[in-house]
Scaffold this motif. Structure first.
Motif, PDB file in Angstrom:
ATOM      1  N   ASP A 258       2.867   1.664 -46.688  1.00 15.17           N
ATOM      2  CA  ASP A 258       3.038   0.448 -46.577  1.00 15.17           C
ATOM      3  C   ASP A 258       4.083  -0.141 -45.271  1.00 15.17           C
ATOM      4  O   ASP A 258       3.672  -1.240 -45.027  1.00 15.17           O
ATOM      5  CB  ASP A 258       3.446  -0.124 -47.841  1.00 15.17           C
ATOM      6  CG  ASP A 258       4.665   0.429 -48.656  1.00 15.17           C
ATOM      7  OD1 ASP A 258       5.058   1.723 -47.965  1.00 15.17           O
ATOM      8  OD2 ASP A 258       4.953   0.218 -49.724  1.00 15.17           O
ATOM      9  N   GLY A 259       4.951   0.552 -45.260  1.00 15.12           N
ATOM     10  CA  GLY A 259       5.927   0.147 -44.022  1.00 15.12           C
ATOM     11  C   GLY A 259       5.028   0.189 -42.776  1.00 15.12           C
ATOM     12  O   GLY A 259       5.308  -0.545 -41.914  1.00 15.12           O
ATOM     13  N   ASN A 286      -0.724   3.594 -49.049  1.00 20.49           N
ATOM     14  CA  ASN A 286       0.188   4.263 -50.173  1.00 20.49           C
ATOM     15  C   ASN A 286       1.615   2.990 -50.136  1.00 20.49           C
ATOM     16  O   ASN A 286       2.266   3.053 -49.428  1.00 20.49           O
ATOM     17  CB  ASN A 286       0.935   5.417 -49.671  1.00 20.49           C
ATOM     18  CG  ASN A 286       1.749   6.103 -50.668  1.00 20.49           C
ATOM     19  OD1 ASN A 286       1.941   5.526 -51.617  1.00 20.49           O
ATOM     20  ND2 ASN A 286       2.252   7.356 -50.082  1.00 20.49           N
ATOM     21  N   ASN A 288       4.175   2.401 -51.722  1.00 20.47           N
ATOM     22  CA  ASN A 288       5.294   3.093 -52.442  1.00 20.47           C
ATOM     23  C   ASN A 288       6.655   1.868 -52.555  1.00 20.47           C
ATOM     24  O   ASN A 288       7.728   2.136 -52.809  1.00 20.47           O
ATOM     25  CB  ASN A 288       5.895   4.282 -52.133  1.00 20.47           C
ATOM     26  CG  ASN A 288       6.191   4.522 -50.683  1.00 20.47           C
ATOM     27  OD1 ASN A 288       6.346   3.723 -50.049  1.00 20.47           O
ATOM     28  ND2 ASN A 288       6.028   5.839 -50.182  1.00 20.47           N
ATOM     29  N   GLN A 290       8.409   1.198 -50.106  1.00 19.75           N
ATOM     30  CA  GLN A 290       9.604   1.622 -49.575  1.00 19.75           C
ATOM     31  C   GLN A 290       9.097   2.256 -47.949  1.00 19.75           C
ATOM     32  O   GLN A 290       8.083   2.880 -48.055  1.00 19.75           O
ATOM     33  CB  GLN A 290      10.193   2.959 -50.159  1.00 19.75           C
ATOM     34  CG  GLN A 290      11.318   2.259 -51.113  1.00 19.75           C
ATOM     35  CD  GLN A 290      12.114   3.669 -51.833  1.00 19.75           C
ATOM     36  OE1 GLN A 290      11.690   3.993 -52.935  1.00 19.75           O
ATOM     37  NE2 GLN A 290      12.819   4.349 -50.872  1.00 19.75           N
ATOM     38  N   ARG A 291      10.148   1.938 -47.004  1.00 20.73           N
ATOM     39  CA  ARG A 291       9.924   2.753 -45.768  1.00 20.73           C
ATOM     40  C   ARG A 291      11.091   3.895 -45.543  1.00 20.73           C
ATOM     41  O   ARG A 291      11.275   4.359 -46.546  1.00 20.73           O
ATOM     42  CB  ARG A 291       9.777   1.576 -44.555  1.00 20.73           C
ATOM     43  CG  ARG A 291      10.775   0.539 -44.642  1.00 20.73           C
ATOM     44  CD  ARG A 291      10.422  -0.666 -43.379  1.00 20.73           C
ATOM     45  NE  ARG A 291      11.005  -1.777 -43.911  1.00 20.73           N
ATOM     46  CZ  ARG A 291      12.390  -2.020 -43.913  1.00 20.73           C
ATOM     47  NH1 ARG A 291      13.092  -1.304 -43.344  1.00 20.73           N
ATOM     48  NH2 ARG A 291      12.765  -3.123 -44.234  1.00 20.73           N
ATOM     49  N   VAL A 296      10.187  -2.052 -48.352  1.00 16.64           N
ATOM     50  CA  VAL A 296       9.202  -2.765 -47.220  1.00 16.64           C
ATOM     51  C   VAL A 296       9.350  -4.225 -47.386  1.00 16.64           C
ATOM     52  O   VAL A 296       9.498  -4.931 -46.433  1.00 16.64           O
ATOM     53  CB  VAL A 296       7.868  -2.308 -47.564  1.00 16.64           C
ATOM     54  CG1 VAL A 296       6.950  -2.830 -46.339  1.00 16.64           C
ATOM     55  CG2 VAL A 296       7.653  -0.972 -47.391  1.00 16.64           C
ATOM     56  N   LYS A 420       8.054   6.041 -54.404  1.00 14.63           N
ATOM     57  CA  LYS A 420       8.311   6.896 -53.185  1.00 14.63           C
ATOM     58  C   LYS A 420       9.313   8.182 -54.038  1.00 14.63           C
ATOM     59  O   LYS A 420      10.250   8.084 -54.661  1.00 14.63           O
ATOM     60  CB  LYS A 420       9.282   6.472 -52.093  1.00 14.63           C
ATOM     61  CG  LYS A 420       9.515   7.141 -50.978  1.00 14.63           C
ATOM     62  CD  LYS A 420       9.223   6.475 -49.812  1.00 14.63           C
ATOM     63  CE  LYS A 420       9.565   7.298 -48.584  1.00 14.63           C
ATOM     64  NZ  LYS A 420       9.186   6.497 -47.348  1.00 14.63           N
TER      65      LYS A 420
END
Ligand SMILES: Cc1ncc(C[n+]2csc(CCOP(=O)(O)OP(=O)(O)O)c2C)c(N)n1
Ligand SMILES: [Mg+2]
Length: 921
Positions: A258-259, A286, A288, A290-291, A296, A420
């Motif tokens: 997603d990031g 995906n 999650n 988060q990056r 994100v 994540k």
């Protein structure tokens, strides 16, 4: 901070834009109930189509009456596929869960082992070499469902599989599965990220260059995977539409983060996919939340944002947000309040719920509304904590994939919500630090082992040993059976490739000599004439793929439009303005379903993606396609260098043609067009063979020999050839120069100054070669200096050869020294040598360490500017006067010419000795 802010709520207008109506805005619940009741009745009695019709009719009426209804690009924050439309899961859930758990364990163990420090006594010797646990931990279900039920292997033909772009950081999961499938040894896993070990190792990420029988597509430079997947899917259609290969049923899957969607390349070409109706393309994002550094979209919702973008771009969007444990609650949620609550909480807050325990979730998520608290009154805290996100639920993921592969007329994006570092517990699940998690302590390993039921003893667990059930176990049998049924293991790349007979230089000798005689043309024009001939060549014509980013007319290629057509799946739905009547067969903008040219519009990143798809067709599809990507050289290595790097990694083959090259040859345009440094960039790409030819026949020789090497001899390589737009007379090819053209240098002309002791060597490249020839005349006629002019087609190739020789000689001191090509050619030739090109000096200076003669380089360092060629060449000091002065100056150092002669020449030739240094002006 107010409570609402802490809980991460969004305002009503945002809710409305997500297709949600906040409960508190319902002024007349009884009336709402009646309308909804009617809708339920129609749905039950007449079906979905009738409901769609009525809702649209209501909306149209309201709009007619001037009621503003927001255009919605998002739907509520729930699964796109309702439970009742969910297909039954076809696999054995329990066995698949066991397999997935073991794969999770080994993926984690691989990274943990690689990062344990050595004890110096034969213990673990992991080299602290990094790796990623959390990405695959979040996407294990997304991959496993695909491996067990969707990814098609290459099949018997070896070329009928799906084309899959695996998310780079998830590579440990792919290795771990290949280990269970018996494709990778334990020693290889042990050497994850240590590729120089005697048993070999595993590359950090998907790199076909390093693991040519395994990986196919490099993805770890974020954004390149998604854009390449789009153009790959389109290229598969191109092959089919041109009748070259039936690619029906071959899906293109791109797994991304997603990031990663923040990269312009990820989203920049998505409309091509919908415009071309690429229903062979599936993106799996995906989500999650988060990056690397943190959330994100902490203050928003990445899934909703991406839904709006993809839906707006015309994609089929499938959201997989909630796992099956939420189904019962959503079913009971008649008022829509739960869906509303789901929609109003922002991602940063969802991240907070992870690992906070059921009591916290009850209080902060459900607690906002008394009705929701009541909804979960019979749920224990433990149960609330365990309720899954959709991306971790195989049934939901299966439903999404099935819908995606069956969907017609549009590409599909699956937005799957995950956590994540799922399963890592304290070690990083849902934590901001999750991305860089590489180590786990004993307690964390024990927990992981127990949570996933891996049969490793408490004593052994600290070493994070690999675990593989016996080949006779249910798990191994199941996983192998599934892959066999689906056409074999993935990823996999063939290692033997098709070859084809290519035309020879002799076949084209006549063409080369006749075409250019006494005619003033540019090297670009020379190339285009060659290309026109090549597309008609019976051996390779069909395989050529001309790719242009809206520059065909700049290069004089428009004649090809009607001859071979511009590829358009839809054909041509309009009468082209430049076609006068149906009897006109040539010279108009012809789009056709079987068109051969890929006219990409203004996108160098997209064009390079097409180059990569065509350039790897030999390994992906078993066909040698020959891409010629023709573009402004300024917008190549400088702009899309990373895509060219990926091309090298994935062993793409083909020709990059850098048009309008040269800092001074592209007059007028100024500093954002005048390229004098793409050869400097190109030299860093080991598989790129870069040439700067001066004459049309040189280009032809390089291309014909290049095709032989790439497609007949099966070498890995990419040719970079710069061509220019300056018209001049093209000589016929002299005898015996072919080898020199290809290896990088040959003697072009000599001029004697009778009785003179002074002699100089002049190297020239590209359009500047003619100035070396002019200087040759001036030197002989005005200053009594003899000279030889050499055409240098490739400094980079000469340097590579010289460097390799030098290295070999150093390492074999007791054996007869080898001679490099440049040394052989210049054997017995005395300096000084003056080199001049339309590139920065560093290009010519590549030869400095390898020449015994005095060597002085002129070039075009500095930013470009608008001027005439003559003025520019004086400004950058690469014109005939500049070359003459440099030659006399270097001769003066040997004493054959006096310094006063140099001073006189500066005067004679009208050169301003005090003019500013072009490097800095
Ligand atoms: C072009 C580029 N920039 C930066 C990075 C470094 N990088 C590697 S992973 C990562 C974060 C990835 O986040 P996301 O896409 O959400 O993937 P996740 O691991 O969360 O699945 C970053 C910034 C990279 N690999 N490529
Ligand atoms: Mg992410």
């Amino acid at each position: 901070m107010s409570d609402a802010e802490v809980l991460g709520e969004v305002d009503p207008s945002v809710l409305a834009a997500s297709g949600q109506v906040p409960a508190e805005m319902d002024l007349d619940p009884a009336e709402t109930g009646e309308w909804l009741g009617s809708l339920d009745y129609v749905l039950k009695s007449k079906g979905e189509d009738r409901v769609r019709y009525l809702v649209k009719a209501l909306e149209n009426r309201a709009r007619q009456e001037g009621v503003e209804i927001p255009i919605e690009t998002t739907t509520p924050y729930v699964n796109s596929i309702p439970v009742k439309k969910q297909p039954a899961y076809p696999g054995n859930r329990e066995t698949e869960r066991r397999i997935k758990s073991i794969i999770r364990w080994n993926a984690m163990a691989m990274v943990v082992r690689a990062n344990k420090t050595t004890d110096g006594h034969g213990g673990l010797i992991g080299g602290g070499v990094g790796g990623h646990i959390s990405t695959f931990a979040s996407s294990a279900t997304l991959y496993e469902v695909a491996f067990n039920h969707f990814f098609r292997g290459r099949g018997e033909s070896g070329y009928n599989g799906d084309i899959i772009y695996f998310q780079g950081h998830a590579s440990p999961g792919m290795y771990s599965r290949a280990f269970l499938e018996g494709r990778l040894s334990e020693a290889k896993l042990e050497n994850f990220r240590q590729e120089l070990q005697p048993e070999g190792g595993l590359s950090s990420y998907p790199h076909p260059w390093l693991m040519p029988d395994f990986w196919e597509y490099p993805t770890v430079s974020m954004g390149l995977g998604p854009i390449m997947a789009i153009y790959q899917a389109r290229f598969n259609e191109y092959l089919k539409d041109r009748g070259l290969k039936d690619t029906t049923g071959q899906k293109v899957w791109a797994f991304l983060g997603d990031g990663e969607c923040d990269e312009p390349e990820t989203l920049g070409a998505i409309t091509l996919a919908s415009r071309e109706k690429l229903d062979n393309l599936i993106f799996v994002v995906n989500c999650n939340l988060q990056r690397l550094d943190g959330p994100v979209r902490g203050n928003g919702k990445i899934i909703q944002e991406l839904e709006a973008i993809f839906r707006g771009a015309g994609w089929n969007v499938i959201k997989v947000v909630w796992g099956s444990d939420w189904d019962a609650l959503l079913e009971k949620d008649e008022s829509g309040l739960l869906a509303q609550r789901m929609t109003e909480v922002v991602d940063g807050q969802y991240q907070k719920y992870v690992g906070m325990g059921g009591a916290y979730i009850r209080q902060h998520f459900f607690g906002k509304y008394p009705e929701l608290l009541k909804l979960v009154e019979n749920y224990s805290d433990e149960r609330l904590e365990k309720m899954k996100r959709g991306g971790h639920d195989p049934e939901k993921v299966y439903a999404a994939y099935k819908a995606a592969v069956e969907h017609k007329g549009q590409p599909t994006v699956i937005l799957a919500k995950t956590i994540k570092g799922y399963g890592l517990g304290e070690a990083g699940e849902g934590k901001n630090i999750a991305h860089n998690q590489k180590k786990m302590n004993e307690k964390e390993l024990l927990e992981f082992r127990s949570r996933f039921g891996i049969p490793i003893s408490d004593e052994a667990v600290a070493d994070a040993p690999f675990y593989k059930p016996p080949v006779t176990s249910t798990e191994i049998k199941y996983l192998k059976e599934r892959r066999a049924l689906l056409g074999g293991s993935v990823p996999s790349r063939p290692t033997t490739h098709p070859t084809m007979e290519t035309p020879t230089i002799d076949d084209y000798r006549n063409f080369m000599s006749k075409q250019y005689d006494n005619e003033k043309i540019s090297t670009t024009n020379g190339f285009v004439r060659l290309l026109k001939r090549l597309v008609r060549d019976s051996k390779i014509g069909q395989n050529i793929v001309p790719i242009v980013p809206d520059e065909s007319r700049t290069f004089g290629m428009e004649g090809l439009f009607s001859e071979i057509g511009i590829y358009a799946h839809a054909g041509q739905l309009y009468e082209p303005i430049d076609r006068k009547d149906s009897s006109q067969l040539v010279g108009y903008y012809k789009e056709a379903r079987d068109g051969q040219i890929l006219e990409e519009g203004i996108t160098e990143a997209g064009s390079m993606s097409s180059f990569n798809a065509a350039g790897t067709a030999y390994s992906a599809h078993g066909i040698n396609m020959i891409p010629f990507y023709i573009y402004y050289s300024m917008f190549g290595f400088q702009r899309v260098g990373d895509s060219i790097w990926a091309a090298a990694d994935m062993r793409a083959k083909g020709f990059l043609i850098g048009g309008t090259a040269g800092r001074t040859t592209l007059n007028g345009e100024g500093l954002q067009h005048q390229d004098g440094h793409s050869h400097l960039n190109a030299m860093a790409f080991p598989t790129v063979r870069a040439y700067d030819p001066a004459w049309a026949y040189e280009t032809a020789v390089i291309i014909l020999d290049g095709m032989r090497r790439l497609y007949q001899e099966n070498e890995d390589g990419i040719y970079y050839i710069t061509v220019h737009n300056e018209d001049y007379e093209m000589p016929a090819m002299p005898e015996g120069v072919e080898e020199g053209v290809i290896r990088g240098i040959y003697k072009y002309s000599s001029k004697e100054a009778p009785g003179s002791k002074a002699r100089v060597q002049l190297f020239g490249s590209g359009a500047i070669l003619r100035y070396a020839i002019k200087a040759q005349t001036i030197l002989a006629e005005k200053y009594n200096v003899s000279s030889d002019v050499w055409s240098v087609t490739s400094y980079t190739q000469l340097r590579r050869d010289a460097q390799s020789c030098e290295r070999w000689n150093m390492l074999h001191p007791d054996q007869p020294a080898k001679k490099s090509y440049i040394e052989t050619v210049l054997d017995g030739v005395n300096g000084p040598i003056i080199s001049a090109s339309d590139n920065v000096r560093a290009v010519g200076e590549q030869l400095l360490p390898y020449l015994s003669q005095d060597y002085y380089v002129l070039g075009t360092d500095g930013l470009g500017r608008s001027e005439t060629r003559t003025a520019l060449r004086r400004h950058f000091e690469v014109d005939a006067a500049s070359i003459t002065i440099a030659a006399l100056y270097r001769l003066s150092k040997t004493g054959v010419v006096s310094t006063s002669t140099v001073a006189q020449a500066i005067k004679d030739l009208g050169f301003d000795a005090e003019k500013p240094n072009p490097l800095f002006t």
